[in-house]
Enzyme design. Structure first.
Site, short mmCIF file in Angstrom:
data_model
loop_
_atom_site.label_atom_id
_atom_site.label_comp_id
_atom_site.label_asym_id
_atom_site.label_seq_id
_atom_site.Cartn_x
_atom_site.Cartn_y
_atom_site.Cartn_z
N MET A 1 -7.08 9.40 8.35
CA MET A 1 -6.78 9.63 7.07
C MET A 1 -7.93 11.11 7.23
SD MET A 1 -7.35 5.95 5.51
CE MET A 1 -8.95 4.95 7.46
N ASP B 1 0.85 -1.18 -0.03
CA ASP B 1 -0.45 -0.10 0.24
C ASP B 1 0.88 1.60 0.00
OD1 ASP B 1 -2.46 -1.12 -0.29
OD2 ASP B 1 -3.04 -1.11 2.12
N LYS C 1 -4.00 3.45 -2.02
CA LYS C 1 -5.13 3.46 -2.21
C LYS C 1 -3.95 5.13 -1.99
CE LYS C 1 -8.35 0.34 -1.89
NZ LYS C 1 -6.64 -0.78 -1.53
#
Length: 464
Positions: free
Chosen positions: A388, A252, A274
């Site tokens: 996030m 990732d 992502k």
């Protein structure tokens, strides 16, 4: 080479220790672990030695040492604090060609005790030749961290199948390759995970596949591995081992370059990161990729920042693997909340500030935060951690104030936590959004809200 490293079979063999103090007790315990019949000779005995007399393999001889006392023993240790007496023991042992060790006097020894890594039946030993026992112990600790205790169980399983494999696979080179695959592949990892019965079943299948030439029977495996918050030193030992054994690593965006450098150099690396509003691979395609690679016989590491089961979609991925019948294992990692908070000097709980801690995702959808119970989060005495949360920072702070949190409640945003690029921005619910907007902060970030943030002034220790 000053000494020849050998391993002695001392099971039921008579061994003598001259000396009755703590050092003698430690040497006696080592010989007992090796199965020796231990006699301890001294005028008086320390309590640590007296405790050993409950063992049927220990005999205490209370007397002053004389040269004839060495007769009949296979191995002798002089462990007194009398240099003259130790020399007499060494001389008497040598006269009868008996192996002798004199503690802290290498020049009088015909053998020395190494620092031992015991994973029976696997045994490793480190020695400095008596020049620096402390250094030998330090090296032993480092080696121990690389050799899981389960290696002993793996060796016993291999021993159970050794004759059968030799009979089934006649070619020595093919047989060696077979054992290399077994002892460093998915079967070994099953043992390390405590699934010995399943490992035995897979070994049975591997023998059948090898002898039948059925390559399709060679199944791969997927390992969901937590890479931690960024600092390579925070990787678990198992994570590092799997990364260095993988055929393919699917990683990732949150996996740091320093951690990727630890992956086996010839492994295939596939980026599946992502970013906000941009996915290199949709989740469904990642799930299918992991399945296809494993079914092709690959050892696949799915490397995720932090922990796979905390906002890492690990559960979604293993659901697909289970439905497809693909074997998998999960190796937890240090999640960003605990890692970044620790490196920022912000304890997530503290009896004077926070009696609970809540992890949340700060993901936005159509400009709004997803499914958050603001009333519950506005209660005092807790710490909130938003993963996030950079994009949603203004709304998070605004909503909390609207639902009862004081505007001066401390808050901190940590950028690239635990790495040499770490930055920590502190303020309050009212001021932090403006501080962050002026600073040009970029992901990855972690948002911590609560009075524990005040403790950073005293507890900050990490200086990138």
């Amino acid at each position: 080479m000053d000494y020849l490293p050998i391993f002695l079979n001392l099971k039921n063999e008579p061994c003598l220790i001259v000396g009755g103090g703590p050092v003698a007790a430690r040497k006696a315990e080592t010989l007992l672990q090796a199965g020796g019949q231990v006699s301890v000779l001294a005028p008086t005995f320390h309590d640590l030695v007296l405790k050993l007399r409950d063992s049927e393999c220990v005999t205490l001889i209370q007397k002053v040492f004389q040269s004839q006392d060495v007769r009949g023993f296979k191995l002798i240790v002089a462990a007194t604090d009398d240099a003259i007496l130790n020399a007499q023991v060494a001389e008497a042992a040598s006269a009868h060609n008996i192996l002798v060790n004199v503690v802290d006097q290498p020049s009088l020894c015909t053998f020395i005790f190494p620092a031992i890594i015991d994973r029976s039946p696997i045994i490793a030993a480190v020695s400095s030749g008596g020049t620096s026992p402390v250094l030998a112990r330090i090296l032993r600790m480092r080696i121990e961290s690389l050799i899981p205790p389960a290696y002993g169980r793996l060796a016993r399983i291999a021993a159970d199948f050794r004759t059968r494999v030799k009979q089934a696979i006649k070619d020595p080179q093919i047989r060696r390759r077979f054992w290399e695959n077994v002892l460093s592949g998915p079967i070994a990892e099953l043992v390390f995970a405590g699934r010995d019965e399943q490992a035995t079943e897979h070994l049975e299948q591997a023998i059948t596949a090898e002898t039948s030439g059925n390559e399709s029977a060679h199944s791969g495996m997927v390992y969901l591995v937590g890479a931690g918050p960024g600092d390579p030193d925070l990787l678990t030992i198992r994570a590092l081992r799997l990364m260095q054994e993988a055929d393919v690593v699917v990683y990732d965006r949150l996996v740091s370059p320093e951690i990727l450098q630890l992956v086996r150099r010839d492994a295939e690396k596939i980026y599946a990161g992502k970013q906000r509003n941009r996915h290199t691979l949709p989740q469904a395609e990642i799930n299918r990729l992991l399945t296809d690679l494993a079914k092709a016989g690959k050892r696949v590491v799915r490397l995720k920042g932090g922990d796979p089961f905390i906002f890492g979609r690990g559960g979604e991925e293993i659901e697909t693997l289970m439905n497809e019948g693909v074997p998998f294992q999960v190796t937890p990692g240090i999640t960003a909340a605990s890692g970044c908070a620790a490196y920022a000097g912000i304890p997530l709980t503290h009896r004077d500030h926070a009696q609970s801690c809540t992890f949340l995702t700060g993901h936005m959808k159509d400009g709004r935060l997803i499914d958050i119970e603001w009333n519950q989060l506005s209660r005092p005495g807790q710490t909130l951690v938003f993963y996030m949360g950079l994009q949603g920072l203004p709304e998070i702070c605004s909503r909390l104030i609207q639902h009862g949190c004081p505007a001066d409640l401390p808050a901190a945003l940590i950028q690239q936590g635990t790495t040499q690029h770490q930055s920590v921005f502190t303020g309050t619910l009212k001021t932090l959004p403006e501080i962050v907007s002026r600073s040009g902060v970029k992901a990855p970030t972690l948002l911590i809200i609560g009075s524990v943030v005040r403790l950073r002034e005293k507890l900050a220790w990490f200086r990138p």
